[in-house]
Enzyme design. Sequence first.
Site: not given
Length: 376
Positions: A311, A221, A314, A340, A271, A89, A194, A143, A309
């Site tokens: 993962c 934003g 699990c 997880h 994200d 970012d 924005q 920004d 699951c």
Amino acid sequence: MYKLKKRCGKTRRGEFVTPHGTIQTPVFMNVGTLAAIKGAVSSMDLKEIGCQVELSNTYHLHLRPGDNVIKKMGGLHKFMNWDRPILTDSGGFQVFSLSGIRKIKEEGVYFNSHIDGKKIFMGPEESMQIQSNIGSTIAMAFDECIPNPSTREYVENSVSRTTRWLKRCKIELNRLNSLPDTINNKQMLFGINQGGTYEDIRIEHAKVIAKMDLDGYAIGGLAVGETHDEMYRIIDAVVPYLPQEKPIYLMGVGLPSNILEAVDRGVDFFDCVLPARNGRHGHVFTKDGKINLMNAKFELDSKPIDEGCQCPTCKNYSRAYIRHLFKAKEMLAMRLCVLHNLYFYNNLMQEIREAIDGDYFKEYKVTKLKEWGNRA
Ligand SMILES: [Zn+2]
């Protein structure tokens, strides 16, 4: 370069080719603020849980360990041993949300470090220089993240400045990419739309930045206190005005249900700190909605967090065991839950991509929202 593979209404299935590999979209980027996922999750783990893109924070890495240290160590990919794409970012969001007294001027922002109060200046050029030192795959433009709510006049002035900053970001990144000692001389730049919750300002801004031929476009934003319906209204308004041959990134969003709604509206990148933050508190996502492992009813529960699951958590541990680890304040509790939750998000995106490929995304969305009971 973005390749649109399939389109169903506004929903897009694509591929984004980068110097660090091809990203299948829609995609969720896993947030490692300081080049580590909070909750003791490493870059080795990220591969196992299906992470395509790691996201790190420019502001935080600039303060610790310092972007010069990262550059001397050969860039962030080498430093954290991660060879897939990284997005950084711009530092803007943290400057506006974390730092102390700040002054916004045409040249940039004067603020105090949230760690030691030290005076710092960051403008578009500084943000690009730091991101270039980090050597991420994708740099974000610097920004102003406008506080919500703000007056129309404030938003108009701020957005104009953000546009002028974007032009300076592009010039500076081109210059940095041409230097002989640049870590990643193919570093890409995403611009950020924005305009608060003012549709017309958002659309006008989208039209202006669309002409700037950037590698991708973000909607910034949002998810800063407005209602979900307001957020969807803005996405609906803005997406048609962003270049359709470039990826569209909705910053900081969000809940699994927000992601489904935004994919439905043409968003490709996401994200959010939510899965990791929730995991560290024992709040885990399942196909029936979110559950709290601290709850007494899980004391003798031998089932995994989410049945079916795949993962690492699990496949190996029960709810009762993880609950015990939380009660005993063992660090492993957080780690297992964060693994997880991130797997849940990455797998959700995989299922979304399969649903678009298979022409059943709308049905998939309806089914999922019903299963989660709109709680997740
Ligand atoms: Zn799991």
